[in-house]
Design an enzyme around this catalytic site. Structure first.
Site, PDB file in Angstrom:
ATOM      1  N   HIS A   1       4.790  -5.111  -3.360  1.00 26.37           N
ATOM      2  CA  HIS A   1       4.865  -6.437  -2.750  1.00 26.37           C
ATOM      3  C   HIS A   1       6.146  -6.661  -1.947  1.00 26.37           C
ATOM      4  O   HIS A   1       6.450  -7.781  -1.583  1.00 26.37           O
ATOM      5  CB  HIS A   1       4.719  -7.519  -3.828  1.00 26.37           C
ATOM      6  CG  HIS A   1       3.432  -7.405  -4.576  1.00 26.37           C
ATOM      7  ND1 HIS A   1       3.355  -6.821  -5.819  1.00 26.37           N
ATOM      8  CD2 HIS A   1       2.170  -7.763  -4.232  1.00 26.37           C
ATOM      9  CE1 HIS A   1       2.086  -6.834  -6.218  1.00 26.37           C
ATOM     10  NE2 HIS A   1       1.351  -7.388  -5.281  1.00 26.37           N
ATOM     11  N   GLY A   2       6.912  -5.591  -1.726  1.00 26.74           N
ATOM     12  CA  GLY A   2       8.049  -5.691  -0.824  1.00 26.74           C
ATOM     13  C   GLY A   2       9.367  -6.156  -1.422  1.00 26.74           C
ATOM     14  O   GLY A   2      10.276  -6.520  -0.677  1.00 26.74           O
TER      15      GLY A   2
END
Length: 196
Positions: free
Chosen positions: A154-155
């Site tokens: 999810h970064g």
């Protein structure tokens, strides 16, 4: 109906014998049942502390060990990485590691007992993915920062002290496991100094 006298001695013997056999049966059933409450040898080993030899760890190198079924990273940081840490405090969510999930020895800019070594549970604090160590290409994720950890799920982004950057899904810094140095070459993951 028979009017024969009742042999009370035999009756007592049979009652006592039945009680003894029933008691023995109950014990025979209870012992394995009670033993099943104890953790298995495998479960005990999974939670056991892990001693790691770090004498051959090169600057910039990361090794992974398993403790309690989780990956634990040990990174030997370079002087350049250590010099970079205080320069990015303004970009971090909890630069001083004040959140209560941190041990007291992680409440410093390096989040470590010995600045040269970074030890953390390699699981993102967002949803449990394992971030990727980017020793030379983290600048693609955060401009001006050479090394760090990037969670591909999810970064989320973490610096080389496991501190989370602002504006990413992860709410907390990476978890620092309990640990202490046995000597200059070995670290014990899973126990703090003085614990047995």
């Amino acid at each position: 109906m028979s009017n024969a006298p009742v042999d009370t001695g035999r009756r007592r013997f049979l009652t006592a014998a039945t009680a003894v056999i029933g008691g023995a049966g109950a014990v025979a059933v209870a012992v394995p049942f009670v033993k099943s409450w104890n953790p298995s040898a495998k479960a005990k080993a999974a939670g056991a502390p892990v001693e790691v030899n770090i004498s051959k760890l090169e600057p910039g190198q990361l090794i992974r060990v398993e403790w309690r079924g989780k990956p634990v990273w040990i990174v030997r940081r370079t002087d350049a990485v250590l010099a970079e840490l205080p320069k990015i405090d303004a970009d971090l969510r909890d630069p001083n590691s004040l959140e209560p999930q941190q041990p007291s020895y992680a409440q410093n800019p390096e989040r470590s007992i010995k600045p040269e070594y970074f030890i953390a549970v390699g699981i993102c604090t967002h949803l449990g993915c394992s971030p990727t160590y980017l020793p030379d290409s983290f600048g693609e994720q955060v401009e001006g920062v050479n090394s760090g950890f990037f969670c591909p799920c999810h970064g989320s982004k973490f610096d080389m002290a496991g501190r989370v950057f602002q504006g990413v899904p992860a709410p907390l810094n990476l978890v620092i496991p309990p640990h202490h140095y046995v000597d200059d070459n070995n670290v014990m993951i899973g126990l703090e100094q003085g614990e047995a």
